[in-house]
Design a protein around this motif. Sequence first.
Motif, short mmCIF file in Angstrom:
data_model
loop_
_atom_site.label_atom_id
_atom_site.label_comp_id
_atom_site.label_asym_id
_atom_site.label_seq_id
_atom_site.Cartn_x
_atom_site.Cartn_y
_atom_site.Cartn_z
N UNK A 89 -1.27 -9.65 7.03
CA UNK A 89 -0.01 -8.95 6.77
C UNK A 89 1.04 -9.94 6.30
N UNK A 90 1.73 -9.59 5.23
CA UNK A 90 2.93 -10.32 4.82
C UNK A 90 4.09 -9.35 4.97
N UNK A 91 4.70 -9.36 6.13
CA UNK A 91 5.74 -8.39 6.45
C UNK A 91 5.92 -8.30 7.95
N UNK A 92 5.49 -7.18 8.53
CA UNK A 92 5.66 -6.97 9.97
C UNK A 92 4.41 -6.32 10.55
N UNK A 93 4.02 -6.75 11.77
CA UNK A 93 2.86 -6.19 12.43
C UNK A 93 3.16 -5.97 13.90
N UNK A 94 2.68 -4.84 14.42
CA UNK A 94 2.76 -4.58 15.86
C UNK A 94 1.46 -3.90 16.29
N UNK B 69 -10.18 6.53 29.51
CA UNK B 69 -10.30 6.12 28.11
C UNK B 69 -10.83 4.68 28.04
N UNK B 70 -11.95 4.48 27.37
CA UNK B 70 -12.51 3.14 27.25
C UNK B 70 -11.60 2.25 26.42
N UNK B 71 -11.06 2.79 25.34
CA UNK B 71 -10.19 2.02 24.47
C UNK B 71 -9.10 2.89 23.90
N UNK B 72 -7.87 2.40 23.97
CA UNK B 72 -6.73 3.03 23.30
C UNK B 72 -6.06 1.96 22.45
N UNK B 73 -5.92 2.22 21.17
CA UNK B 73 -5.37 1.22 20.27
C UNK B 73 -4.37 1.85 19.32
N UNK B 74 -3.26 1.16 19.06
CA UNK B 74 -2.29 1.58 18.07
C UNK B 74 -1.80 0.37 17.30
N UNK B 75 -1.70 0.50 15.97
CA UNK B 75 -1.23 -0.62 15.16
C UNK B 75 -0.34 -0.14 14.03
N UNK B 76 0.72 -0.90 13.77
CA UNK B 76 1.63 -0.64 12.65
C UNK B 76 1.70 -1.89 11.80
#
Length: 206
Positions: free
Chosen positions: A41-46, A175-182
Amino acid sequence: MKSMLLVLSMACIAALVAAGQATCSADSFAQNMTEHSWVFVNGYMEESRILQTQPGFAGQKVVLGSSGSGMVTRTLDSVAYRDSEMDETSLVTSVEFNYKPYHPPLNQSDLRNALCAKNYEVGSVFSETYRIEKDLIKDTKTYQDDKISVYEISSEIQGSARIGQRVQKNARTVPTMMMGGTYMGYAQIRSETVVGNMSVLTLPCP
């Protein structure tokens, strides 16, 4: 003769109860899951992730969160696995931030190329949403049946991307996995997630 039939009947009932308990116990195991992903990413990541194999204080748990702006390179490999003899999670990640402030452009954008795949038999939900400022190149592949769910993302965007994943076998499991990305600005996203009851598969990293 009657007493022998009664004993056999009781033995059959006990066997059925034991089989039912074994099935119910196995059914309560957290879902097996493997994820390999790479992001630039060239910007912002969360991003945030939760991995777990049992509810409450039992089992194995991993919580990971990261956010920042600038030039970011992130690789991640994670596994969650549980059977009657083993209960484990593993997560290996490498993140490099070259910090600089990021200010989103003010031009109008379109919300397009939203995709959501659900597999209720296996217990997986994957979603992608892209808000395009300039360009989007996207190649998403899915494979699903009643035993396995495979979701592969290969995207390049100038704009913003939101990725969400949830793995939960049934109402009796956590829940085995919960993932969120922006991801905002210019981003490349490569991700491969495999969910299923069979042995955890290993997919090549991008």
